[in-house]
Scaffold this motif. Structure first.
Motif, mmCIF file in Angstrom:
data_model
loop_
_atom_site.group_PDB
_atom_site.id
_atom_site.type_symbol
_atom_site.label_atom_id
_atom_site.label_comp_id
_atom_site.label_asym_id
_atom_site.label_seq_id
_atom_site.Cartn_x
_atom_site.Cartn_y
_atom_site.Cartn_z
ATOM 1 N N VAL A 1 156.101 58.182 122.650
ATOM 2 C CA VAL A 1 154.683 58.258 122.298
ATOM 3 C C VAL A 1 154.062 59.437 123.035
ATOM 4 O O VAL A 1 154.230 59.578 124.250
ATOM 5 N N VAL A 2 153.370 60.277 122.292
ATOM 6 C CA VAL A 2 152.633 61.394 122.885
ATOM 7 C C VAL A 2 151.147 61.047 122.856
ATOM 8 O O VAL A 2 150.614 60.671 121.801
ATOM 9 N N SER A 3 150.486 61.137 123.995
ATOM 10 C CA SER A 3 149.047 60.851 124.058
ATOM 11 C C SER A 3 148.304 62.060 124.606
ATOM 12 O O SER A 3 148.818 62.787 125.455
ATOM 13 N N ILE A 4 147.109 62.278 124.089
ATOM 14 C CA ILE A 4 146.254 63.345 124.606
ATOM 15 C C ILE A 4 144.886 62.770 124.925
ATOM 16 O O ILE A 4 144.476 61.754 124.360
ATOM 17 N N SER A 5 144.188 63.441 125.817
ATOM 18 C CA SER A 5 142.902 62.927 126.274
ATOM 19 C C SER A 5 141.904 64.061 126.456
ATOM 20 O O SER A 5 142.270 65.231 126.561
ATOM 21 N N ARG B 1 144.856 66.485 129.425
ATOM 22 C CA ARG B 1 146.269 66.236 129.712
ATOM 23 C C ARG B 1 147.018 65.688 128.497
ATOM 24 O O ARG B 1 146.494 64.870 127.754
ATOM 25 N N ILE B 2 148.236 66.180 128.353
ATOM 26 C CA ILE B 2 149.190 65.667 127.374
ATOM 27 C C ILE B 2 150.220 64.853 128.145
ATOM 28 O O ILE B 2 150.784 65.329 129.131
ATOM 29 N N LYS B 3 150.474 63.619 127.696
ATOM 30 C CA LYS B 3 151.450 62.772 128.374
ATOM 31 C C LYS B 3 152.425 62.195 127.354
ATOM 32 O O LYS B 3 152.070 61.968 126.188
ATOM 33 N N ARG C 1 139.593 70.865 126.496
ATOM 34 C CA ARG C 1 139.265 69.571 125.890
ATOM 35 C C ARG C 1 140.119 69.403 124.637
ATOM 36 O O ARG C 1 139.923 70.097 123.644
ATOM 37 N N LEU C 2 141.061 68.483 124.685
ATOM 38 C CA LEU C 2 141.991 68.284 123.579
ATOM 39 C C LEU C 2 141.350 67.402 122.500
ATOM 40 O O LEU C 2 140.642 66.443 122.803
ATOM 41 N N THR C 3 141.626 67.727 121.229
ATOM 42 C CA THR C 3 140.985 67.002 120.127
ATOM 43 C C THR C 3 141.982 66.347 119.175
ATOM 44 O O THR C 3 141.628 65.398 118.482
ATOM 45 N N CYS C 4 143.217 66.856 119.066
ATOM 46 C CA CYS C 4 144.184 66.301 118.119
ATOM 47 C C CYS C 4 145.596 66.690 118.566
ATOM 48 O O CYS C 4 145.775 67.610 119.362
ATOM 49 N N VAL C 5 146.577 65.968 118.020
ATOM 50 C CA VAL C 5 147.964 66.183 118.439
ATOM 51 C C VAL C 5 148.902 65.952 117.273
ATOM 52 O O VAL C 5 148.629 65.144 116.381
ATOM 53 N N ALA C 6 150.005 66.677 117.246
ATOM 54 C CA ALA C 6 151.079 66.459 116.278
ATOM 55 C C ALA C 6 152.403 66.653 117.006
ATOM 56 O O ALA C 6 152.482 67.417 117.971
ATOM 57 N N SER C 7 153.442 65.957 116.555
ATOM 58 C CA SER C 7 154.763 66.085 117.173
ATOM 59 C C SER C 7 155.813 66.256 116.092
ATOM 60 O O SER C 7 155.602 65.881 114.933
ATOM 61 N N SER C 8 156.943 66.825 116.470
ATOM 62 C CA SER C 8 158.006 67.104 115.503
ATOM 63 C C SER C 8 159.353 67.001 116.191
ATOM 64 O O SER C 8 159.478 67.318 117.374
#
Length: 300
Positions: free
Chosen positions: A239-243, A247-249, A289-296
């Motif tokens: 699981v990738v989470s952003i805030s 920070r990306i965790k 300030r992070l707003t969205c995330v995608a993973s591949s």
């Protein structure tokens, strides 16, 4: 596991509202009404798409062959990635489209909008398959990994649906505003993970019961994504989470869900909500300030 930036682009003149990765491509969408395209293998910008007349609200690739985009103009566009031609413009909503989700088969897509409707699209024909009114404005829509169920998230609720049924199977009630959500499979069961205003990931079983929550960030959680990663020769769901804390965790899905499974085997208190403590696999401070995330899963 470590997180390191591969390339950084000053992409848009407006706030970035959506990103998606598919095959070798990355797409970003912004309030500037433009979709920017990137080649992850060459690490270069490819160009931009200008089919929409409103802020880009959602993007999703199906593999590396097609890209769906949605906008505040109420239109969903299907692009072919080999030449980036717009194949279809899906017009069915009477308000801004908030979220889209492509079925794992690639044959269907879901969309929710400000007009308080869910539309199921037949992507083979480019036609609307069904349209259902929602009690509130749907903000997020997502398929289960199996494709047999989907969720619609509102401000403080999530409804779970079975494909082909108009009535929800279960409803998740949250005390906190839900900012992101996804469905994950683990040990032959499906769970709904919600990132919330209270810095936590809240975990619910498919019947709508909250099973656990874990503090993941120092500020609200803005995005969640699920990806398979090879760690020490073994494939793990991560699981990738952003805030908003920048920070990306990353977290092993097993670290979040295995304690729930074990607790269910040992406890008779079915309504008990566990307060989990988990260590992230990796953390990266983007210092923005992070707003969205995608993973591949693609690697180059």
């Amino acid at each position: 596991m470590t997180l390191n930036p591969q390339f950084i682009f000053p992409a848009h003149i407006g706030c970035i509202k959506a990103v998606s990765a598919g095959g070798r491509y990355l797409a970003s969408g912004s309030t500037d009404e433009v979709i920017k395209l990137y080649d992850l293998k060459k690490r270069v910008e490819l160009g931009s798409l200008h089919e929409h007349s409103g802020s880009i609200t959602a993007l999703q690739f199906h593999g590396g062959s097609h890209l769906l985009s949605a906008s505040e103009d109420g239109v969903i566009c299907i692009f072919r990635t080999n030449d980036w031609e717009p194949l279809k413009m899906l017009r069915g909503h009477k308000g801004a489209v908030n979220s889209i989700a492509i079925h794992p088969s690639g044959k269907l897509a879901l969309s929710v909008a400000q007009d308080r409707t869910i539309i199921i699209w037949n992507l083979l024909t480019g036609q609307r398959a069904s349209r259902v009114k929602t009690p509130q404005v749907g903000e997020i829509v997502a398929w289960s990994p199996s494709g047999s169920h989907y969720i619609v998230a509102y401000a403080t609720e999530v409804q779970v649906y079975k494909v082909g049924q108009t009535e929800s199977l279960a409803t998740v009630f949250s005390k906190q505003r839900i900012l992101c959500a996804l469905v994950a499979s683990y040990e032959n069961a499906e769970y709904v993970l919600c990132g919330s205003q209270d810095k936590r990931i809240h975990i619910y079983s498919a019947d709508g019961v909250e099973r656990a929550s874990v503090v993941c960030h120092e500020n609200r959680i803005k995005g969640l994504s699920l990806v398979d990663v090879v760690l020490d020769g073994v494939v793990h769901a991560v699981v990738v989470s952003i805030s908003s804390d920048g920070r990306i965790k990353t977290w092993k899905l097993a670290d979040l869900l295995d304690p729930i499974c074990k607790h269910a085997e040992q406890s008779t208190a079915s309504d008990e909500v566990m307060d989990l403590v988990a260590e992230p696999l990796a953390t990266y401070n983007a210092d923005v300030r992070l707003t969205c995330v995608a993973s591949s899963t693609a690697t180059f």
